[in-house]
Structures are given as C-alpha cells and as structure tokens.
Write a protein that holds these residues in place. Structure first.
Motif, short mmCIF file in Angstrom:
data_model
loop_
_atom_site.label_atom_id
_atom_site.label_comp_id
_atom_site.label_asym_id
_atom_site.label_seq_id
_atom_site.Cartn_x
_atom_site.Cartn_y
_atom_site.Cartn_z
N GLY A 138 0.83 -1.20 0.00
CA GLY A 138 0.00 0.00 0.00
C GLY A 138 0.87 1.25 0.00
O GLY A 138 0.58 2.22 -0.71
N GLU A 139 1.95 1.18 0.76
CA GLU A 139 2.89 2.31 0.82
C GLU A 139 3.47 2.58 -0.57
O GLU A 139 3.55 3.72 -1.01
N ILE A 140 3.86 1.50 -1.20
CA ILE A 140 4.46 1.65 -2.53
C ILE A 140 3.47 2.28 -3.51
O ILE A 140 3.79 3.24 -4.20
N GLU A 141 2.28 1.72 -3.52
CA GLU A 141 1.26 2.27 -4.42
C GLU A 141 1.01 3.74 -4.16
O GLU A 141 0.93 4.55 -5.08
N ARG A 142 0.89 4.05 -2.90
CA ARG A 142 0.61 5.44 -2.53
C ARG A 142 1.74 6.37 -2.99
O ARG A 142 1.51 7.42 -3.58
N HIS A 143 2.96 5.92 -2.77
CA HIS A 143 4.09 6.74 -3.16
C HIS A 143 4.17 6.92 -4.68
O HIS A 143 4.37 8.02 -5.18
N MET A 144 3.99 5.81 -5.39
CA MET A 144 4.09 5.86 -6.85
C MET A 144 3.04 6.79 -7.43
O MET A 144 3.31 7.55 -8.35
#
Lengths: 132, 132
Positions: free
Chosen positions: B103-109
């Motif tokens: 989720g963190e990755i998606e949010r950052h991307m």
DNA sequence: TTCAATGCAAAGCTTTTGCATAAAG
DNA sequence: CTTTATGCAAAAGCTTTGCATTGAA
C-alpha cells in the motif's frame, strides 16, 4: 573458463552507438536488422544484444509471448543507486524513476521478507501519467 | 463484435483444474501438452492459456527471449489487495508476498510519480532467502 | 439446430547454432 | 600468429492460424 580476451569490433560499437543516440527508445533485433543505418549480420545483432545486455549497457524487455524482445540504452546516472524502471501497460513506454524511496523498498524487502531486490531486473508495471 | 456466447468445455475446465491443484507452481504450454494427465490438443492448450490469463484465472510470466511463457494459478485471496510477486533470479522460484507495505508503494508511486501500479503484472526480481 | 471450441497440420516469427572466414590484438 | 567475432544459412523453439469437425446449449 570465462572469456579470455575481448575484441572491440565495429559491429558491436555501431550497435551500441545506435542505441546511445536514441535514448529512451526501444528497438527489437528485427528493427536493427531492417535498419539501413546498420550493416551488421543477423546473428551478430542477436549476439551483440545479448552481450550488451549482460554487460549492463542495454536493458531488455519482453512485451509478450511470441513477440520480439525490445532493447533500450542504459545511460549511467549518478542516482543509479535509487533507480527503478517503470513500464506502462497501455502505451508500452518505459521511464526510469530516480527516487530515494527505492531505498525504503529495498530495506523493507530485505528486513521483513529476506529478499534482496535486484533493481536492474525489476520493472514496476502500471499506468503512466499520460495513459492514466 | 465481441464474443457472443461462451461454451464451457471439458478441455478448458481440465486445464484450469490442473493449475488449481498445483498452486504456486508454474507450467509452460509445453508442460501441459506433454502431460499424460491432460488430453488436450496443442492449439487448444495455447488458446485456453491465453483466455484463462486474460480472464485473470492464470498469471503469465516470460522468463526470457526465446523461452516458453510460464503460467501459474491465480488463487483469489482476501489479502490480494496487498499482494506482490517476488521472483528469484537464481533459482527461478516465485512466491507471493502479502504485506501492507504494498500500500505504501502504491501510494508513493501515485502521489510522487503519477504512476498507477498494476500489482498483477509487476514482479520484483532479486535473490530469495534461500539463494542469498 | 447453431455457432463456439477443438484438433491437426501447416505456417510464422524470433532466436540460436555450426562452421568457414575475417578481423582484432 | 592466435583467438575472438562475424556472416550465412540451417535449425530450433514457441506460438498462431486455417479449416473441417465436434460438441455445448
């Protein structure tokens, strides 16, 4: 065992320059063979592409089964430590992301999952800004 | 224009069950064709794999140029929202990671790079716990 | 009775390989 | 002079396609 010597040939140099002068663009072996600009035999094109890829000068992408592999010039940038490749599933374009967040990802993967990320090979797929 | 009707056939069902009973394992079209357990023609194997893949029942991976595509059963899990696939560049094995960090990755991307991650297609390459 | 799906064989493509020749060092 | 790299053509894979036939609904 490995390769004893390495000869520097016109063909391989030409191929590398071809990509070097077209950064960000992707070409298949067939593209190079068809190109009137390059005078290189078919087998040599394939051999050179494999070699340049494993030397890290080019990156290889495989769109799908039965379709030709695509190659792209790898320019070396100082921020390489935090580089990651993004590929758009719609337009097929790719771009390099340079962001310290990659460090976060690596750290998490290693710490929580015991997995050592290979940034050279990893590609994050999704929809790019334009196609979204 | 599109597909008018859809027939449910023994062949396609058999292929899906083949994968369903071997979760986590990857097989190529050739594997299925060679399998004595399945009685399905070559063309049908390819057609079924393509279809099941685009229906989301299977996932497809392409190891490299010239090599056969590999397919794997897609079991639907509640934690799918945070799933990501990891592939080892040494042993060739793959595993699913279920972790909220995705989720963190998606949010950052999305936030910092305007890139919408496709978790179905993305594979993170590296060295797995055993090969490291 | 329809029309999608199958099976077989042929065709299509991309990539690899064997071997004599050319070129680098 | 020695060894690597090239080029050509043939071979090897994997996947797709054409068409008659089968079988699901």
């Amino acid at each position: 065992m490995g390769r004893e010597k390495t000869y520097r040939t016109r063909q391989r140099e030409d191929i590398l320059r071809f990509f070097e002068s077209r950064p960000g663009q992707m070409f298949s072996a067939g593209d190079l063979i068809a190109s009137r600009e390059l005078k290189v035999g078919k087998a040599t094109v394939y051999r050179s592409l494999s070699r340049l890829t494993q030397e890290g000068r080019l990156s290889r992408f495989i769109p799908g089964p039965g379709s030709a592999a695509l190659y792209q010039y790898n320019r070396e940038k100082p921020g390489d430590a935090h580089r990651c490749r993004l590929a758009c599933v719609k337009c097929g374009g790719t771009e390099d992301m340079y962001c310290s967040f990659m460090g976060e990802i690596e750290r998490h993967m290693k710490g929580d999952h015991g997995f050592l990320v290979d940034k050279e090979k990893t590609v994050i797929y999704g929809l790019c800004k334009s196609c979204k």
